[in-house]
Design a protein around this motif. Structure first.
Motif, PDB file in Angstrom:
ATOM      1  N   ILE A   1     -10.790  -3.220  -2.710  1.00  0.00           N
ATOM      2  CA  ILE A   1      -9.716  -2.292  -3.080  1.00  0.00           C
ATOM      3  C   ILE A   1      -9.355  -2.441  -4.534  1.00  0.00           C
ATOM      4  O   ILE A   1      -9.364  -3.429  -5.122  1.00  0.00           O
ATOM      5  CB  ILE A   1      -8.471  -2.485  -2.167  1.00  0.00           C
ATOM      6  CG1 ILE A   1      -8.828  -2.015  -0.759  1.00  0.00           C
ATOM      7  CG2 ILE A   1      -7.257  -1.755  -2.692  1.00  0.00           C
ATOM      8  CD1 ILE A   1      -7.733  -2.148   0.266  1.00  0.00           C
TER       9      ILE A   1
ATOM     10  N   LYS B   1      -9.734   2.252   3.170  1.00  0.00           N
ATOM     11  CA  LYS B   1      -9.831   0.782   3.196  1.00  0.00           C
ATOM     12  C   LYS B   1      -8.515   0.166   3.674  1.00  0.00           C
ATOM     13  O   LYS B   1      -8.511  -0.826   4.400  1.00  0.00           O
ATOM     14  CB  LYS B   1     -10.202   0.256   1.814  1.00  0.00           C
ATOM     15  CG  LYS B   1     -11.631   0.577   1.436  1.00  0.00           C
ATOM     16  CD  LYS B   1     -11.952   0.071   0.056  1.00  0.00           C
ATOM     17  CE  LYS B   1     -13.354   0.473  -0.347  1.00  0.00           C
ATOM     18  NZ  LYS B   1     -13.659   0.058  -1.712  1.00  0.00           N
ATOM     19  N   PHE B   2      -7.418   0.756   3.256  1.00  0.00           N
ATOM     20  CA  PHE B   2      -6.098   0.287   3.665  1.00  0.00           C
ATOM     21  C   PHE B   2      -5.963   0.361   5.182  1.00  0.00           C
ATOM     22  O   PHE B   2      -5.543  -0.605   5.829  1.00  0.00           O
ATOM     23  CB  PHE B   2      -5.016   1.137   2.980  1.00  0.00           C
ATOM     24  CG  PHE B   2      -3.617   0.838   3.423  1.00  0.00           C
ATOM     25  CD1 PHE B   2      -2.880  -0.157   2.810  1.00  0.00           C
ATOM     26  CD2 PHE B   2      -3.021   1.562   4.452  1.00  0.00           C
ATOM     27  CE1 PHE B   2      -1.577  -0.438   3.205  1.00  0.00           C
ATOM     28  CE2 PHE B   2      -1.728   1.291   4.865  1.00  0.00           C
ATOM     29  CZ  PHE B   2      -1.003   0.284   4.237  1.00  0.00           C
TER      30      PHE B   2
ATOM     31  N   TYR C   1      -9.005   4.366  -1.204  1.00  0.00           N
ATOM     32  CA  TYR C   1      -7.998   3.317  -1.012  1.00  0.00           C
ATOM     33  C   TYR C   1      -7.359   3.451   0.372  1.00  0.00           C
ATOM     34  O   TYR C   1      -7.180   2.459   1.079  1.00  0.00           O
ATOM     35  CB  TYR C   1      -6.909   3.404  -2.096  1.00  0.00           C
ATOM     36  CG  TYR C   1      -5.867   2.317  -1.968  1.00  0.00           C
ATOM     37  CD1 TYR C   1      -6.010   1.119  -2.643  1.00  0.00           C
ATOM     38  CD2 TYR C   1      -4.737   2.487  -1.159  1.00  0.00           C
ATOM     39  CE1 TYR C   1      -5.064   0.119  -2.524  1.00  0.00           C
ATOM     40  CE2 TYR C   1      -3.793   1.487  -1.025  1.00  0.00           C
ATOM     41  CZ  TYR C   1      -3.958   0.301  -1.717  1.00  0.00           C
ATOM     42  OH  TYR C   1      -3.022  -0.688  -1.580  1.00  0.00           O
TER      43      TYR C   1
ATOM     44  N   ASP D   1      -3.150  10.685   2.474  1.00  0.00           N
ATOM     45  CA  ASP D   1      -3.768   9.691   1.583  1.00  0.00           C
ATOM     46  C   ASP D   1      -4.582   8.655   2.368  1.00  0.00           C
ATOM     47  O   ASP D   1      -5.525   8.071   1.839  1.00  0.00           O
ATOM     48  CB  ASP D   1      -2.707   8.963   0.761  1.00  0.00           C
ATOM     49  CG  ASP D   1      -2.051   9.836  -0.287  1.00  0.00           C
ATOM     50  OD1 ASP D   1      -2.618  10.903  -0.619  1.00  0.00           O
ATOM     51  OD2 ASP D   1      -0.965   9.458  -0.762  1.00  0.00           O
TER      52      ASP D   1
ATOM     53  N   THR E   1      -8.414   9.456   0.629  1.00  0.00           N
ATOM     54  CA  THR E   1      -8.718   8.605  -0.525  1.00  0.00           C
ATOM     55  C   THR E   1      -9.481   7.369  -0.060  1.00  0.00           C
ATOM     56  O   THR E   1      -9.325   6.912   1.080  1.00  0.00           O
ATOM     57  CB  THR E   1      -7.431   8.149  -1.250  1.00  0.00           C
ATOM     58  OG1 THR E   1      -6.684   7.290  -0.378  1.00  0.00           O
ATOM     59  CG2 THR E   1      -6.574   9.338  -1.671  1.00  0.00           C
TER      60      THR E   1
ATOM     61  N   GLY F   1       0.792  -1.225   0.000  1.00  0.00           N
ATOM     62  CA  GLY F   1       0.000   0.000   0.000  1.00  0.00           C
ATOM     63  C   GLY F   1       0.822   1.271   0.000  1.00  0.00           C
ATOM     64  O   GLY F   1       0.368   2.300  -0.505  1.00  0.00           O
TER      65      GLY F   1
ATOM     66  N   GLY G   1       2.853   1.069  -3.456  1.00  0.00           N
ATOM     67  CA  GLY G   1       1.472   1.377  -3.811  1.00  0.00           C
ATOM     68  C   GLY G   1       1.168   2.852  -3.859  1.00  0.00           C
ATOM     69  O   GLY G   1       2.070   3.696  -3.867  1.00  0.00           O
TER      70      GLY G   1
END
Length: 165
Positions: A165, A93-94, A90, A84, A88, A73, A77
């Motif tokens: 994701i 969720k990360f 992503y 971030d 975001t 990530g 990533g």
């Protein structure tokens, strides 16, 4: 070069996750039920040795999954800066997957393992089981299965997040 490294770490992440999740589920859903075919003394000895041996393997695998997930990530990533993580989809969720994975690892290694070992070390319920009074032992194992079920629910949550994701 970075794409090859990403693919390698992703492969490693998936393999270690399969070992962690699959190992925990195999012990709970295959090995434990099969151990019921042993006499009580053998079952207790076998399960104690199994838990002591697999406990450290599962911890190492969990740490490996979390570490490779962080690499995927961040370094390899899309997460370049702290903002971030919360600006975001992503990133959100990360961070959710990260905290859920840490929770599952801690739950399994601290709560689930200790509860199982407490049952295996409880001489009273094992002595009763030797005398064909198995209700206390069966209740203790059912409660242990409920405690371990939190781990399985956590695994399912992590997988659900990863598929989004």
């Amino acid at each position: 070069m970075i794409w090859t490294m990403y693919q390698t770490v992703l492969w490693l992440h998936i393999v270690i996750a399969i070992l962690w999740v699959g190992g925990v589920m195999f012990v709970g859903w295959a090995v434990y039920p099969a151990s019921n075919k042993l006499d009580r003394a053998q079952q207790r000895t076998f399960l104690t040795a199994l838990m002591k041996h697999t406990h450290w393997l599962f911890i190492i695998e969990g740490i490996g999954v979390i570490f490779t997930g962080i690499l995927l990530g961040t370094v390899l990533g899309p997460i370049d800066q702290w903002s971030d993580l919360y600006t975001t989809m992503y990133g959100r969720k990360f961070i959710a997957a990260f905290f859920l994975a840490v929770f599952v690892l801690l739950w399994g290694s601290l709560i689930g393992f200790r509860k199982t070992m407490n049952v295996l070390e409880d001489n009273t319920i094992w002595n009763l089981a030797k005398k064909d009074m198995c209700t206390p032992l069966n209740r203790a194992f059912r409660f242990t299965a409920l405690v371990a079920g939190v781990e399985v629910i956590g695994f399912l949550g992590i997988i659900a997040l990863m598929l989004q994701i």
